[in-house]
Motif scaffolding. Structure first.
Motif, PDB file in Angstrom:
ATOM      1  N   ALA A   1      35.487  36.557  44.907  1.00 30.04           N
ATOM      2  CA  ALA A   1      34.053  36.283  44.824  1.00 30.04           C
ATOM      3  C   ALA A   1      33.456  36.970  43.614  1.00 30.04           C
ATOM      4  CB  ALA A   1      33.348  36.744  46.098  1.00 30.04           C
ATOM      5  N   VAL A   2      32.356  36.410  43.127  1.00 31.43           N
ATOM      6  CA  VAL A   2      31.632  36.984  42.011  1.00 31.43           C
ATOM      7  C   VAL A   2      30.140  36.788  42.233  1.00 31.43           C
ATOM      8  CG1 VAL A   2      31.711  34.859  40.626  1.00 31.43           C
ATOM      9  CG2 VAL A   2      31.483  37.065  39.477  1.00 31.43           C
ATOM     10  N   ALA A   3      29.350  37.768  41.799  1.00 27.66           N
ATOM     11  CA  ALA A   3      27.899  37.672  41.963  1.00 27.66           C
ATOM     12  C   ALA A   3      27.303  36.775  40.883  1.00 27.66           C
ATOM     13  CB  ALA A   3      27.269  39.059  41.889  1.00 27.66           C
ATOM     14  N   ILE A   4      26.259  36.037  41.271  1.00 22.28           N
ATOM     15  CA  ILE A   4      25.457  35.263  40.322  1.00 22.28           C
ATOM     16  C   ILE A   4      24.223  36.096  40.018  1.00 22.28           C
ATOM     17  CG2 ILE A   4      24.200  33.111  39.923  1.00 22.28           C
ATOM     18  CD1 ILE A   4      25.920  31.849  42.141  1.00 22.28           C
ATOM     19  N   ARG A   5      24.041  36.443  38.738  1.00 21.95           N
ATOM     20  CA  ARG A   5      22.924  37.319  38.372  1.00 21.95           C
ATOM     21  C   ARG A   5      22.196  36.781  37.157  1.00 21.95           C
ATOM     22  NH1 ARG A   5      26.997  41.193  38.634  1.00 21.95           N
ATOM     23  NH2 ARG A   5      27.006  42.492  40.524  1.00 21.95           N
ATOM     24  N   ALA A   6      20.909  37.134  37.077  1.00 23.72           N
ATOM     25  CA  ALA A   6      20.141  36.962  35.855  1.00 23.72           C
ATOM     26  C   ALA A   6      19.730  38.357  35.424  1.00 23.72           C
ATOM     27  CB  ALA A   6      18.917  36.091  36.101  1.00 23.72           C
ATOM     28  N   GLY A   7      20.484  38.972  34.510  1.00 18.62           N
ATOM     29  CA  GLY A   7      20.289  40.379  34.204  1.00 18.62           C
ATOM     30  C   GLY A   7      20.689  41.211  35.406  1.00 18.62           C
ATOM     31  N   ASP A   8      19.754  42.023  35.904  1.00 23.80           N
ATOM     32  CA  ASP A   8      20.020  42.813  37.111  1.00 23.80           C
ATOM     33  C   ASP A   8      19.552  42.111  38.380  1.00 23.80           C
ATOM     34  OD1 ASP A   8      21.107  44.891  35.627  1.00 23.80           O
ATOM     35  OD2 ASP A   8      19.148  45.854  35.327  1.00 23.80           O
ATOM     36  N   LEU A   9      18.969  40.919  38.243  1.00 22.87           N
ATOM     37  CA  LEU A   9      18.429  40.210  39.403  1.00 22.87           C
ATOM     38  C   LEU A   9      19.512  39.381  40.075  1.00 22.87           C
ATOM     39  CD1 LEU A   9      15.935  39.266  41.082  1.00 22.87           C
ATOM     40  CD2 LEU A   9      15.737  37.366  39.448  1.00 22.87           C
ATOM     41  N   PRO A  10      19.883  39.705  41.345  1.00 25.84           N
ATOM     42  CA  PRO A  10      20.891  38.897  42.042  1.00 25.84           C
ATOM     43  C   PRO A  10      20.300  37.565  42.502  1.00 25.84           C
ATOM     44  CG  PRO A  10      20.076  40.622  43.498  1.00 25.84           C
ATOM     45  CD  PRO A  10      19.429  40.846  42.151  1.00 25.84           C
ATOM     46  N   LEU A  11      21.070  36.495  42.337  1.00 23.94           N
ATOM     47  CA  LEU A  11      20.619  35.159  42.723  1.00 23.94           C
ATOM     48  C   LEU A  11      21.508  34.520  43.784  1.00 23.94           C
ATOM     49  CD1 LEU A  11      19.855  33.743  39.155  1.00 23.94           C
ATOM     50  CD2 LEU A  11      18.207  34.636  40.804  1.00 23.94           C
ATOM     51  N   GLY A  12      22.742  34.988  43.901  1.00 27.48           N
ATOM     52  CA  GLY A  12      23.658  34.386  44.858  1.00 27.48           C
ATOM     53  C   GLY A  12      25.080  34.829  44.581  1.00 27.48           C
ATOM     54  N   THR A  13      26.035  34.072  45.096  1.00 24.32           N
ATOM     55  CA  THR A  13      27.452  34.402  44.929  1.00 24.32           C
ATOM     56  C   THR A  13      28.271  33.120  44.807  1.00 24.32           C
ATOM     57  OG1 THR A  13      27.655  34.523  47.350  1.00 24.32           O
ATOM     58  CG2 THR A  13      27.423  36.623  46.169  1.00 24.32           C
ATOM     59  N   ILE A  14      29.453  33.245  44.203  1.00 26.71           N
ATOM     60  CA  ILE A  14      30.443  32.169  44.178  1.00 26.71           C
ATOM     61  C   ILE A  14      31.699  32.683  44.865  1.00 26.71           C
ATOM     62  CG2 ILE A  14      31.909  30.711  42.726  1.00 26.71           C
ATOM     63  CD1 ILE A  14      29.754  30.721  40.618  1.00 26.71           C
ATOM     64  N   TRP A  15      32.232  31.898  45.810  1.00 24.73           N
ATOM     65  CA  TRP A  15      33.421  32.260  46.565  1.00 24.73           C
ATOM     66  C   TRP A  15      34.493  31.207  46.331  1.00 24.73           C
ATOM     67  CZ3 TRP A  15      33.631  36.548  50.009  1.00 24.73           C
ATOM     68  CH2 TRP A  15      32.414  37.265  50.093  1.00 24.73           C
ATOM     69  N   ALA A  16      35.696  31.668  45.969  1.00 27.03           N
ATOM     70  CA  ALA A  16      36.815  30.756  45.719  1.00 27.03           C
ATOM     71  C   ALA A  16      37.994  31.148  46.597  1.00 27.03           C
ATOM     72  CB  ALA A  16      37.222  30.787  44.249  1.00 27.03           C
ATOM     73  N   ILE A  17      38.519  30.198  47.340  1.00 28.06           N
ATOM     74  CA  ILE A  17      39.788  30.420  48.038  1.00 28.06           C
ATOM     75  C   ILE A  17      40.895  30.429  46.985  1.00 28.06           C
ATOM     76  CG2 ILE A  17      41.449  29.377  49.643  1.00 28.06           C
ATOM     77  CD1 ILE A  17      39.093  28.385  51.285  1.00 28.06           C
ATOM     78  N   GLU A  18      41.724  31.444  47.042  1.00 23.31           N
ATOM     79  CA  GLU A  18      42.769  31.570  46.034  1.00 23.31           C
ATOM     80  C   GLU A  18      43.841  30.497  46.219  1.00 23.31           C
ATOM     81  OE1 GLU A  18      44.365  35.446  45.567  1.00 23.31           O
ATOM     82  OE2 GLU A  18      42.432  36.451  45.812  1.00 23.31           O
ATOM     83  N   GLY A  19      44.463  30.099  45.107  1.00 23.44           N
ATOM     84  CA  GLY A  19      45.565  29.160  45.159  1.00 23.44           C
ATOM     85  C   GLY A  19      46.819  29.808  45.730  1.00 23.44           C
ATOM     86  N   PRO A  20      47.900  29.040  45.895  1.00 20.08           N
ATOM     87  CA  PRO A  20      49.139  29.578  46.488  1.00 20.08           C
ATOM     88  C   PRO A  20      49.691  30.774  45.726  1.00 20.08           C
ATOM     89  CG  PRO A  20      49.208  27.191  46.349  1.00 20.08           C
ATOM     90  CD  PRO A  20      48.004  27.617  45.586  1.00 20.08           C
ATOM     91  N   ASP A  21      49.468  30.844  44.422  1.00 17.16           N
ATOM     92  CA  ASP A  21      50.003  31.942  43.604  1.00 17.16           C
ATOM     93  C   ASP A  21      48.954  33.016  43.322  1.00 17.16           C
ATOM     94  OD1 ASP A  21      52.441  30.561  43.432  1.00 17.16           O
ATOM     95  OD2 ASP A  21      51.700  29.383  41.733  1.00 17.16           O
ATOM     96  N   GLY A  22      47.838  32.997  44.057  1.00 19.15           N
ATOM     97  CA  GLY A  22      46.804  33.995  43.835  1.00 19.15           C
ATOM     98  C   GLY A  22      45.871  33.597  42.704  1.00 19.15           C
ATOM     99  N   LEU A  23      45.050  34.540  42.303  1.00 20.15           N
ATOM    100  CA  LEU A  23      44.056  34.280  41.260  1.00 20.15           C
ATOM    101  C   LEU A  23      44.554  34.857  39.938  1.00 20.15           C
ATOM    102  CD1 LEU A  23      41.115  33.109  40.957  1.00 20.15           C
ATOM    103  CD2 LEU A  23      40.338  35.477  41.062  1.00 20.15           C
ATOM    104  N   ASP A  24      44.770  34.004  38.963  1.00 18.56           N
ATOM    105  CA  ASP A  24      45.252  34.466  37.660  1.00 18.56           C
ATOM    106  C   ASP A  24      44.070  34.740  36.730  1.00 18.56           C
ATOM    107  OD1 ASP A  24      44.325  32.005  36.849  1.00 18.56           O
ATOM    108  OD2 ASP A  24      46.306  31.094  36.696  1.00 18.56           O
ATOM    109  N   PRO A  25      44.320  35.273  35.526  1.00 14.62           N
ATOM    110  CA  PRO A  25      43.224  35.562  34.596  1.00 14.62           C
ATOM    111  C   PRO A  25      42.364  34.351  34.259  1.00 14.62           C
ATOM    112  CG  PRO A  25      45.220  36.688  33.901  1.00 14.62           C
ATOM    113  CD  PRO A  25      45.609  35.799  35.050  1.00 14.62           C
ATOM    114  N   ALA A  26      42.986  33.169  34.173  1.00 12.85           N
ATOM    115  CA  ALA A  26      42.200  31.970  33.886  1.00 12.85           C
ATOM    116  C   ALA A  26      41.227  31.681  35.029  1.00 12.85           C
ATOM    117  CB  ALA A  26      43.123  30.770  33.671  1.00 12.85           C
ATOM    118  N   GLY A  27      41.675  31.918  36.262  1.00 13.24           N
ATOM    119  CA  GLY A  27      40.797  31.718  37.405  1.00 13.24           C
ATOM    120  C   GLY A  27      39.635  32.689  37.408  1.00 13.24           C
ATOM    121  N   GLU A  28      39.924  33.972  37.100  1.00 11.31           N
ATOM    122  CA  GLU A  28      38.841  34.960  37.029  1.00 11.31           C
ATOM    123  C   GLU A  28      37.829  34.580  35.948  1.00 11.31           C
ATOM    124  OE1 GLU A  28      39.574  39.072  36.951  1.00 11.31           O
ATOM    125  OE2 GLU A  28      41.284  39.005  38.332  1.00 11.31           O
TER     126      GLU A  28
END
Length: 391
Positions: free
Chosen positions: A90-117
């Protein structure tokens, strides 16, 4: 729903194509704004439920996880909370220091690689821009409706311009609702500012087409294409929801229906009359229309006129009240009790706590001392109105 559009859905699909698992974009209330829909993405039952309900199902450990995500500077990988749950990042959605929401990704079979991050970080920046743009557009629309309603309440502006600002058809069915805090003499005046802010949030959620504007101590809500029964139900829901967030107990008045924007000032006057009565008495219903409190509104109007024009007061009643104050007698209370009892001496005597003969004597003396003619129906009505307001 705030922030929801084809752009956010396309963004979720783009992230899912890189991460390999289902992606959800959420607001701060954990509502699902958008989700990916790729045919080969990994998905679990928790994500399916979130998509169907458009809200993430509650889990005991969730609040702590969301706090961690919103505090983290980048992408976080989180432990699963149930046996059948797939790993998530997961990663936070922000505008500067203002939080707006989050994005959640189910990892693939091999986990989350640098391209995914990287895809999640870039996606969070794009989502922030989109949510801010959507929020600004909504705020501008709400402000236009607020200004339009305020003009309509004061009877100003061209009808065509007001219809456009309020988003109304040519002959709309209108109902005006007024909200104000319950006012008790011994208490500090409740904050209308808090009520106005809470009311704007509430009506935006339950009836997005409503126009909301605060004028003085009242928050007005203009409902279009809503019948009287539905308007009353919405008002009841608002009273229940706004009490805690508005800073205290709330009262609501519902106007009669109208089909012309030019009638809004008259609807406002009607709502104000009802609120004047029900906001000053804890025993009144929390939601009312004019027909519910017609007699009390009429008495308030009579009281206003008698205060404005003292010469209209019944001279015999004025003399009787002055005599009672000076000599500690109870002629006025006795006459009022007899009038309340529709001429029943026995009932009136019981209410005052005297013998029936004593009450008869007081009635007779009131006529002799003050010239009060209780045999004449007009004098009885005039005396009762003035005593009803004075005692």
């Amino acid at each position: 729903m705030e922030g929801t559009s084809e752009e956010l859905f396309a963004l979720a699909n783009a992230i899912a194509a890189v991460t390999g698992g289902s992606v959800a974009v959420e607001d701060l209330d954990r509502r699902v704004l958008a989700y990916s829909a790729l045919p080969d993405q990994r998905i679990d039952e928790l994500r399916r439920r979130g998509i169907l309900e458009r809200r993430v199902p509650d889990q005991a450990e969730q609040p702590a996880q969301y706090r961690e995500v919103l505090a983290a500077p980048g992408v976080m990988r989180l432990p699963t909370l149930a046996e059948d749950e797939l790993p998530r990042a997961a990663v936070a959605i922000r505008a500067g220091d203002l939080p707006l929401g989050t994005i959640w990704a189910i990892e693939g079979p091999d986990g989350l690689d640098p391209a995914g991050e990287r895809a999640m970080r870039d996606g969070a920046r794009l989502a922030a821009l989109h949510i801010l743009r959507r929020r600004s557009a909504q705020e501008l629309e709400l402000r236009a409706r607020e200004d339009g309603l305020r003009d309509a309440l004061h009877g100003g502006g061209r009808t065509a311009d007001l219809r456009y600002a309020l988003g109304l058809p040519e002959r709309p069915r209108l109902v005006l609702v007024g909200l104000t805090p319950l006012r008790l003499p011994a208490d500090e005046p409740p904050s209308v500012v808090r009520l106005a802010a809470a009311a704007a949030r509430h009506w935006a959620a339950v009836h997005g087409e409503a126009a909301v504007a605060a004028v003085g101590r009242t928050v007005y809500v203009l409902l279009a294409e809503v019948g009287p029964a539905a308007a009353r139900r919405l008002a009841e829901q608002a009273v229940a929801a706004l009490g805690p967030s508005g800073g205290g107990l709330v009262r609501a008045a519902v106007s009669r229906p109208a089909e012309d924007l030019e009638a809004v000032p008259a609807l406002r006057a009607e709502v104000d009359d009802v609120l004047r009565v029900i906001s000053a008495d804890p025993g009144c219903a929390a939601v009312a229309g004019l027909t519910d409190v017609h007699a009390r509104v009429l008495l308030a109007k009579v009281a206003d006129e008698l205060a404005r024009r003292p010469e209209l007061r019944h001279p015999a009643v004025e003399a009787m009240l002055a005599h009672d104050r000076e000599h500690r007698t109870e002629y006025a209370r006795s006459v009022a009790a007899w009038l309340d009892a529709v001429g029943s001496v026995a009932t009136a005597a019981e209410r005052v706590g005297v013998h029936p003969n004593t009450l008869k004597y007081r009635l007779r003396r009131a006529g002799q001392l003050f010239g009060l003619d209780l045999e004449h129906p007009d004098d009885r009505l005039s005396a009762w109105l003035q005593l009803r307001l004075a005692l």
